[in-house]
Write a protein that holds these residues in place. Structure first.
Motif, short mmCIF file in Angstrom:
data_model
loop_
_atom_site.label_atom_id
_atom_site.label_comp_id
_atom_site.label_asym_id
_atom_site.label_seq_id
_atom_site.Cartn_x
_atom_site.Cartn_y
_atom_site.Cartn_z
N ARG A 147 -3.40 -1.19 -2.52
CA ARG A 147 -5.05 -0.80 -1.39
C ARG A 147 -4.55 -0.05 0.12
N GLN A 148 -5.41 0.95 0.30
CA GLN A 148 -4.89 1.80 1.23
C GLN A 148 -5.66 0.82 2.80
N MET A 149 -5.09 0.34 3.73
CA MET A 149 -5.02 0.15 5.28
C MET A 149 -5.05 1.08 6.37
N SER A 150 -5.70 0.23 7.12
CA SER A 150 -5.56 1.10 8.29
C SER A 150 -4.49 -0.19 8.82
N ILE A 188 -6.10 5.78 8.74
CA ILE A 188 -5.76 5.51 7.36
C ILE A 188 -6.67 7.60 7.08
#
Lengths: 304, 93
Positions: free
Chosen positions: A122-125, A206
Protein backbone atom coordinates in the motif's frame (compact mmCIF):
# COMPACT_ATOMS: atom_id res chain seq x y z
CA UNK A 1 32.00 37.36 4.52
CA UNK A 2 29.08 35.13 3.65
CA UNK A 3 25.61 36.57 3.10
CA UNK A 4 24.05 36.72 6.55
CA UNK A 5 20.27 36.77 6.86
CA UNK A 6 18.43 40.05 7.20
CA UNK A 7 16.52 40.90 10.36
CA UNK A 8 13.26 40.40 8.47
CA UNK A 9 14.37 36.93 7.35
CA UNK A 10 15.21 36.10 10.96
CA UNK A 11 11.78 37.33 12.01
CA UNK A 12 10.18 35.22 9.26
CA UNK A 13 12.05 32.15 10.54
CA UNK A 14 10.96 32.93 14.11
CA UNK A 15 7.31 33.19 13.06
CA UNK A 16 7.01 30.46 10.42
CA UNK A 17 9.84 28.12 11.40
CA UNK A 18 11.18 27.96 7.87
CA UNK A 19 12.96 29.78 5.05
CA UNK A 20 13.31 28.81 1.38
CA UNK A 21 15.92 29.63 -1.24
CA UNK A 22 14.65 28.74 -4.70
CA UNK A 23 17.09 27.28 -7.26
CA UNK A 24 19.96 28.26 -4.97
CA UNK A 25 22.37 25.51 -6.01
CA UNK A 26 23.57 25.52 -9.62
CA UNK A 27 22.57 22.87 -12.16
CA UNK A 28 26.23 21.89 -12.45
CA UNK A 29 26.40 20.97 -8.76
CA UNK A 30 22.94 19.34 -8.79
CA UNK A 31 24.05 17.09 -11.64
CA UNK A 32 27.30 16.23 -9.86
CA UNK A 33 25.35 15.35 -6.73
CA UNK A 34 23.05 13.03 -8.73
CA UNK A 35 25.99 11.43 -10.54
CA UNK A 36 27.75 10.96 -7.23
CA UNK A 37 24.85 9.01 -5.73
CA UNK A 38 24.51 6.92 -8.90
CA UNK A 39 21.10 8.28 -9.86
CA UNK A 40 19.42 6.48 -12.72
CA UNK A 41 15.84 6.17 -13.92
CA UNK A 42 13.62 4.01 -11.74
CA UNK A 43 13.08 1.34 -14.42
CA UNK A 44 16.80 0.62 -14.53
CA UNK A 45 17.47 0.00 -10.88
CA UNK A 46 17.14 -2.52 -8.13
CA UNK A 47 16.09 -0.51 -5.08
CA UNK A 48 18.19 -2.43 -2.58
CA UNK A 49 21.27 -2.23 -4.83
CA UNK A 50 20.66 1.48 -5.30
CA UNK A 51 20.74 2.00 -1.53
CA UNK A 52 23.88 -0.13 -1.21
CA UNK A 53 25.62 1.76 -4.02
CA UNK A 54 24.83 5.09 -2.40
CA UNK A 55 26.35 3.85 0.86
CA UNK A 56 29.38 2.28 -0.80
CA UNK A 57 30.32 4.57 -3.64
CA UNK A 58 28.92 8.05 -3.08
CA UNK A 59 30.84 10.84 -1.38
CA UNK A 60 28.16 11.08 1.31
CA UNK A 61 30.32 10.12 4.27
CA UNK A 62 29.46 8.30 7.47
CA UNK A 63 29.66 11.15 9.94
CA UNK A 64 29.75 10.75 13.69
CA UNK A 65 27.14 12.83 15.50
CA UNK A 66 28.75 15.98 16.88
CA UNK A 67 31.23 16.48 14.03
CA UNK A 68 31.69 20.15 13.04
CA UNK A 69 30.00 20.91 9.71
CA UNK A 70 33.20 22.59 8.54
CA UNK A 71 35.09 19.26 8.81
CA UNK A 72 32.45 16.93 7.43
CA UNK A 73 32.71 16.86 3.63
CA UNK A 74 35.75 16.37 1.43
CA UNK A 75 36.77 19.46 -0.52
CA UNK A 76 35.93 18.06 -3.95
CA UNK A 77 32.52 16.63 -2.99
CA UNK A 78 29.26 18.18 -4.23
CA UNK A 79 28.09 18.49 -0.62
CA UNK A 80 31.09 20.62 0.26
CA UNK A 81 30.25 22.94 -2.63
CA UNK A 82 26.61 23.10 -1.52
CA UNK A 83 27.46 24.05 2.04
CA UNK A 84 29.97 26.63 0.84
CA UNK A 85 27.32 28.40 -1.20
CA UNK A 86 27.46 31.99 0.09
CA UNK A 87 23.74 32.30 0.70
CA UNK A 88 23.34 28.93 2.43
CA UNK A 89 26.48 29.42 4.49
CA UNK A 90 25.22 32.85 5.54
CA UNK A 91 21.84 31.44 6.55
CA UNK A 92 23.45 28.62 8.56
CA UNK A 93 25.85 31.02 10.27
CA UNK A 94 22.96 33.36 11.10
CA UNK A 95 20.84 30.64 12.68
CA UNK A 96 23.23 28.17 14.33
CA UNK A 97 26.62 29.84 13.97
CA UNK A 98 29.76 29.06 12.00
CA UNK A 99 30.88 26.50 14.59
CA UNK A 100 27.74 24.39 14.28
CA UNK A 101 27.93 20.60 14.37
CA UNK A 102 26.17 17.83 12.52
CA UNK A 103 23.51 15.84 14.36
CA UNK A 104 22.87 13.56 11.39
CA UNK A 105 22.36 13.64 7.66
CA UNK A 106 20.34 11.36 5.41
CA UNK A 107 19.40 11.03 1.78
CA UNK A 108 15.62 10.50 1.66
CA UNK A 109 14.20 8.63 -1.33
CA UNK A 110 10.49 8.58 -2.15
CA UNK A 111 9.55 5.92 -4.65
CA UNK A 112 6.98 6.19 -7.45
CA UNK A 113 3.67 4.30 -7.52
CA UNK A 114 4.99 1.50 -9.74
CA UNK A 115 7.40 0.47 -6.99
CA UNK A 116 4.42 -0.26 -4.71
CA UNK A 117 2.50 -1.92 -7.55
CA UNK A 118 5.33 -4.37 -8.14
CA UNK A 119 5.64 -5.08 -4.42
CA UNK A 120 1.89 -5.37 -3.92
CA UNK A 121 2.15 -2.97 -0.99
CA UNK A 122 0.00 0.00 0.00
CA UNK A 123 1.40 3.38 -1.01
CA UNK A 124 0.84 5.82 1.87
CA UNK A 125 2.12 9.29 2.63
CA UNK A 126 4.26 9.83 5.70
CA UNK A 127 2.19 11.02 8.68
CA UNK A 128 2.80 14.46 10.12
CA UNK A 129 5.53 14.39 12.73
CA UNK A 130 8.08 16.54 14.54
CA UNK A 131 11.75 15.50 14.58
CA UNK A 132 13.03 13.84 16.70
CA UNK A 133 11.82 13.52 20.31
CA UNK A 134 10.00 15.84 22.66
CA UNK A 135 12.34 18.82 22.94
CA UNK A 136 11.64 21.59 25.47
CA UNK A 137 14.90 23.52 24.92
CA UNK A 138 15.21 27.23 24.19
CA UNK A 139 18.12 26.46 21.87
CA UNK A 140 17.02 25.28 18.44
CA UNK A 141 18.60 23.13 15.75
CA UNK A 142 17.95 23.58 12.05
CA UNK A 143 17.29 21.04 9.34
CA UNK A 144 18.49 21.85 5.84
CA UNK A 145 16.48 20.24 3.03
CA UNK A 146 18.21 20.11 -0.37
CA UNK A 147 16.30 19.06 -3.50
CA UNK A 148 18.73 18.06 -6.30
CA UNK A 149 15.98 17.64 -8.94
CA UNK A 150 12.82 19.51 -9.83
CA UNK A 151 9.97 18.51 -7.52
CA UNK A 152 6.66 18.59 -9.38
CA UNK A 153 3.27 18.57 -7.69
CA UNK A 154 2.73 14.86 -8.41
CA UNK A 155 6.06 13.94 -6.81
CA UNK A 156 4.67 14.54 -3.31
CA UNK A 157 7.18 17.06 -2.04
CA UNK A 158 7.59 17.53 1.71
CA UNK A 159 4.41 18.71 3.42
CA UNK A 160 4.93 21.24 6.21
CA UNK A 161 2.80 23.48 8.38
CA UNK A 162 4.28 26.97 8.86
CA UNK A 163 4.16 28.28 12.42
CA UNK A 164 3.98 24.91 14.23
CA UNK A 165 7.65 24.76 15.30
CA UNK A 166 7.23 26.12 18.84
CA UNK A 167 4.65 23.52 19.85
CA UNK A 168 6.06 20.94 22.25
CA UNK A 169 4.91 17.53 21.04
CA UNK A 170 6.49 14.13 20.70
CA UNK A 171 7.45 12.83 17.24
CA UNK A 172 4.37 11.20 15.64
CA UNK A 173 2.03 12.25 18.44
CA UNK A 174 0.52 14.57 15.82
CA UNK A 175 0.00 11.84 13.22
CA UNK A 176 -3.80 11.86 13.63
CA UNK A 177 -3.87 15.35 12.09
CA UNK A 178 -4.07 14.09 8.52
CA UNK A 179 -4.64 17.56 7.15
CA UNK A 180 -4.10 20.95 8.73
CA UNK A 181 -5.43 24.24 7.44
CA UNK A 182 -2.60 26.17 5.79
CA UNK A 183 -0.41 23.11 5.15
CA UNK A 184 2.05 23.52 2.27
CA UNK A 185 3.51 20.99 -0.15
CA UNK A 186 6.95 21.68 -1.57
CA UNK A 187 6.98 22.15 -5.35
CA UNK A 188 10.32 23.51 -6.48
CA UNK A 189 13.06 23.72 -9.05
CA UNK A 190 16.26 21.70 -8.78
CA UNK A 191 18.75 23.20 -6.37
CA UNK A 192 16.16 24.60 -3.99
CA UNK A 193 17.07 24.59 -0.32
CA UNK A 194 14.70 24.87 2.63
CA UNK A 195 15.73 25.47 6.22
CA UNK A 196 13.39 24.24 8.96
CA UNK A 197 13.39 24.86 12.69
CA UNK A 198 13.76 21.37 14.23
CA UNK A 199 10.24 21.59 15.66
CA UNK A 200 8.40 22.27 12.41
CA UNK A 201 5.62 19.74 11.75
CA UNK A 202 6.12 17.98 8.43
CA UNK A 203 5.85 14.72 6.46
CA UNK A 204 6.67 13.30 3.03
CA UNK A 205 3.94 13.18 0.40
CA UNK A 206 3.10 10.41 -2.05
CA UNK A 207 5.12 10.22 -5.24
CA UNK A 208 2.66 9.71 -8.11
CA UNK A 209 5.26 10.49 -10.79
CA UNK A 210 7.45 7.98 -12.63
CA UNK A 211 10.63 9.24 -11.02
CA UNK A 212 12.36 8.81 -7.67
CA UNK A 213 12.19 11.92 -5.51
CA UNK A 214 15.39 12.75 -3.64
CA UNK A 215 15.81 15.01 -0.65
CA UNK A 216 19.06 15.34 1.25
CA UNK A 217 18.49 16.40 4.84
CA UNK A 218 21.02 17.48 7.41
CA UNK A 219 20.37 18.50 11.00
CA UNK A 220 22.72 21.12 12.44
CA UNK A 221 23.10 22.10 16.09
CA UNK A 222 24.70 25.26 17.48
CA UNK A 223 27.67 25.24 19.86
CA UNK A 224 27.10 28.81 21.03
CA UNK A 225 24.25 31.12 22.01
CA UNK A 226 22.16 32.01 18.96
CA UNK A 227 22.23 35.70 19.84
CA UNK A 228 22.56 38.28 17.04
CA UNK A 229 24.61 35.86 14.96
CA UNK A 230 23.10 37.50 11.88
CA UNK A 231 24.03 40.99 13.06
CA UNK A 232 27.82 41.34 13.50
CA UNK A 233 27.42 44.95 14.69
CA UNK A 234 25.00 43.80 17.42
CA UNK A 235 22.82 46.84 16.84
CA UNK A 236 19.29 45.46 16.93
CA UNK A 237 16.84 47.97 18.41
CA UNK A 238 13.26 46.86 19.07
CA UNK A 239 10.38 48.93 17.75
CA UNK A 240 8.53 51.05 20.28
CA UNK A 241 5.06 50.25 21.59
CA UNK A 242 2.04 50.94 19.41
CA UNK A 243 -1.42 52.05 20.55
CA UNK A 244 -3.27 48.74 20.78
CA UNK A 245 -6.25 48.08 18.50
CA UNK A 246 -5.63 51.24 16.47
CA UNK A 247 -5.00 50.88 12.77
CA UNK A 248 -1.61 52.22 11.77
CA UNK A 249 -1.45 54.67 8.88
CA UNK A 250 1.93 53.30 7.87
CA UNK A 251 1.30 50.16 5.82
CA UNK A 252 4.94 49.02 5.62
CA UNK A 253 5.42 45.49 6.94
CA UNK A 254 7.61 45.77 10.03
CA UNK A 255 9.62 43.11 11.83
CA UNK A 256 6.91 43.08 14.51
CA UNK A 257 4.18 42.52 11.88
CA UNK A 258 6.11 39.47 10.66
CA UNK A 259 6.56 38.16 14.20
CA UNK A 260 2.84 38.32 15.10
CA UNK A 261 1.54 36.91 11.82
CA UNK A 262 -1.41 34.53 12.22
CA UNK A 263 -1.42 31.16 10.45
CA UNK A 264 -4.67 29.54 9.27
CA UNK A 265 -4.50 26.52 11.61
CA UNK A 266 -4.08 28.56 14.79
CA UNK A 267 -6.93 28.07 17.22
CA UNK A 268 -7.62 30.27 20.22
CA UNK A 269 -3.97 29.84 21.26
CA UNK A 270 -2.77 32.40 18.69
CA UNK A 271 -1.85 34.84 21.46
CA UNK A 272 0.21 32.12 23.12
CA UNK A 273 1.98 31.57 19.80
CA UNK A 274 2.86 35.27 19.80
CA UNK A 275 4.17 35.04 23.37
CA UNK A 276 6.35 32.07 22.46
CA UNK A 277 7.69 33.88 19.39
CA UNK A 278 8.52 36.94 21.51
CA UNK A 279 10.40 34.66 23.92
CA UNK A 280 12.39 33.26 20.97
CA UNK A 281 13.00 36.75 19.59
CA UNK A 282 14.30 37.87 23.02
CA UNK A 283 16.86 35.06 22.89
CA UNK A 284 17.84 35.83 19.30
CA UNK A 285 18.28 39.55 19.96
CA UNK A 286 19.67 39.25 23.49
CA UNK A 287 17.11 41.79 24.66
CA UNK A 288 15.41 40.12 27.62
CA UNK A 289 12.90 42.97 28.13
CA UNK A 290 11.82 43.26 24.52
CA UNK A 291 8.08 43.10 23.82
CA UNK A 292 5.66 43.37 20.93
CA UNK A 293 2.25 44.95 21.43
CA UNK A 294 2.38 44.50 25.20
CA UNK A 295 1.76 40.73 25.14
CA UNK A 296 4.62 39.97 27.54
CA UNK A 297 4.58 43.20 29.56
CA UNK A 298 0.96 42.62 30.52
CA UNK A 299 1.54 39.17 32.00
CA UNK A 300 4.91 40.12 33.51
CA UNK A 301 3.47 43.14 35.33
CA UNK A 302 3.34 41.32 38.66
CA UNK A 303 3.14 43.59 41.72
CA UNK A 304 2.99 40.84 44.35
CA UNK B 1 -21.57 -10.75 9.53
CA UNK B 2 -23.35 -7.50 8.82
CA UNK B 3 -22.09 -5.30 5.99
CA UNK B 4 -22.47 -2.20 8.11
CA UNK B 5 -19.20 -0.44 8.83
CA UNK B 6 -18.11 2.60 10.80
CA UNK B 7 -16.75 5.74 9.18
CA UNK B 8 -14.92 8.05 11.55
CA UNK B 9 -14.39 11.77 11.08
CA UNK B 10 -12.10 13.65 13.46
CA UNK B 11 -12.38 17.42 13.44
CA UNK B 12 -10.15 19.89 15.27
CA UNK B 13 -11.89 23.20 15.87
CA UNK B 14 -10.71 26.71 16.70
CA UNK B 15 -12.67 26.76 19.94
CA UNK B 16 -14.30 24.15 22.20
CA UNK B 17 -17.69 24.93 20.71
CA UNK B 18 -19.09 23.01 17.75
CA UNK B 19 -20.01 26.08 15.75
CA UNK B 20 -16.36 27.14 15.48
CA UNK B 21 -14.22 26.61 12.39
CA UNK B 22 -12.39 23.43 11.41
CA UNK B 23 -8.58 23.80 11.47
CA UNK B 24 -7.52 20.17 11.05
CA UNK B 25 -9.23 16.92 10.12
CA UNK B 26 -8.86 13.18 9.56
CA UNK B 27 -11.14 10.56 8.03
CA UNK B 28 -11.07 6.77 8.44
CA UNK B 29 -13.42 4.81 6.20
CA UNK B 30 -14.36 1.39 7.56
CA UNK B 31 -16.30 0.55 4.39
CA UNK B 32 -13.00 0.39 2.53
CA UNK B 33 -14.33 2.59 -0.25
CA UNK B 34 -11.87 5.40 0.36
CA UNK B 35 -8.36 5.42 1.75
CA UNK B 36 -7.51 8.67 3.50
CA UNK B 37 -4.04 9.72 4.61
CA UNK B 38 -1.84 12.65 5.57
CA UNK B 39 -1.82 15.50 3.10
CA UNK B 40 -4.67 14.23 0.92
CA UNK B 41 -6.78 17.40 1.00
CA UNK B 42 -6.12 21.06 1.63
CA UNK B 43 -9.74 22.10 2.23
CA UNK B 44 -11.68 20.94 5.30
CA UNK B 45 -14.68 18.63 4.72
CA UNK B 46 -16.96 21.04 6.63
CA UNK B 47 -16.54 24.70 7.63
CA UNK B 48 -17.55 24.00 11.26
CA UNK B 49 -18.31 21.09 13.56
CA UNK B 50 -21.99 21.98 13.44
CA UNK B 51 -22.00 21.52 9.66
CA UNK B 52 -20.86 17.92 10.16
CA UNK B 53 -23.86 17.32 12.46
CA UNK B 54 -26.17 18.87 9.87
CA UNK B 55 -24.82 16.40 7.32
CA UNK B 56 -25.67 13.39 9.47
CA UNK B 57 -22.45 12.71 11.37
CA UNK B 58 -23.02 11.62 14.97
CA UNK B 59 -20.72 13.06 17.62
CA UNK B 60 -19.41 10.40 20.01
CA UNK B 61 -16.44 12.01 21.75
CA UNK B 62 -15.19 15.51 22.53
CA UNK B 63 -11.99 16.60 24.26
CA UNK B 64 -12.13 17.90 27.80
CA UNK B 65 -10.99 21.35 28.90
CA UNK B 66 -7.88 20.79 30.99
CA UNK B 67 -6.26 23.65 32.95
CA UNK B 68 -2.69 24.50 31.97
CA UNK B 69 0.05 23.17 34.25
CA UNK B 70 1.24 25.79 36.76
CA UNK B 71 4.48 27.30 35.46
CA UNK B 72 3.76 26.13 31.92
CA UNK B 73 0.77 28.31 31.13
CA UNK B 74 2.20 29.57 27.84
CA UNK B 75 3.34 26.21 26.50
CA UNK B 76 1.53 25.09 23.35
CA UNK B 77 1.35 21.50 22.28
CA UNK B 78 -1.29 19.29 20.61
CA UNK B 79 -4.43 20.75 19.06
CA UNK B 80 -6.90 21.20 21.89
CA UNK B 81 -10.43 20.88 20.56
CA UNK B 82 -10.84 17.40 19.14
CA UNK B 83 -14.24 15.97 18.13
CA UNK B 84 -14.91 12.41 16.96
CA UNK B 85 -17.92 11.77 14.69
CA UNK B 86 -19.22 8.61 13.10
CA UNK B 87 -21.51 7.41 10.36
CA UNK B 88 -22.56 3.80 9.89
CA UNK B 89 -22.69 2.80 6.23
CA UNK B 90 -23.16 -0.31 4.17
CA UNK B 91 -19.84 -1.51 2.83
CA UNK B 92 -21.41 -3.00 -0.30
CA UNK B 93 -23.19 0.03 -1.76
Amino acid sequence: MSNLLTTKQMAEFTASGCLFFDSLISDEINIKFLEDIGHTEFDNIDINKHFENIKLTSSIPRIKAGTPLSKSYSESSPLNKIFNNDVLKGAINSLVGSKCMIDHHFLHLTFPTKYFDTNNSRQMSQPNHQDSTIDPRKTFDIQVFYFPTDVTKDMGGTRYIPGTHLRIVNDTGIARYQNILGQKHIVCKAGTVGIFHHGLWHGAGINFSDHIRYMFKIRLAPTEKQELLWDPEKKYTPLSNRALFWTEENTDITVNDILIKKYPWEDDTHRLEIINRIKMWRLLTGDTDLDIDYWMTRVENEQY
Amino acid sequence: MSNLRQKVLVLYLKMPTLESEVIAWATYDGTGKNLHMAGDSNAPPYPTGLDALLDGWRLFQASQSIPEQPGKEFRTSYLKYEFFFEKIENAEN
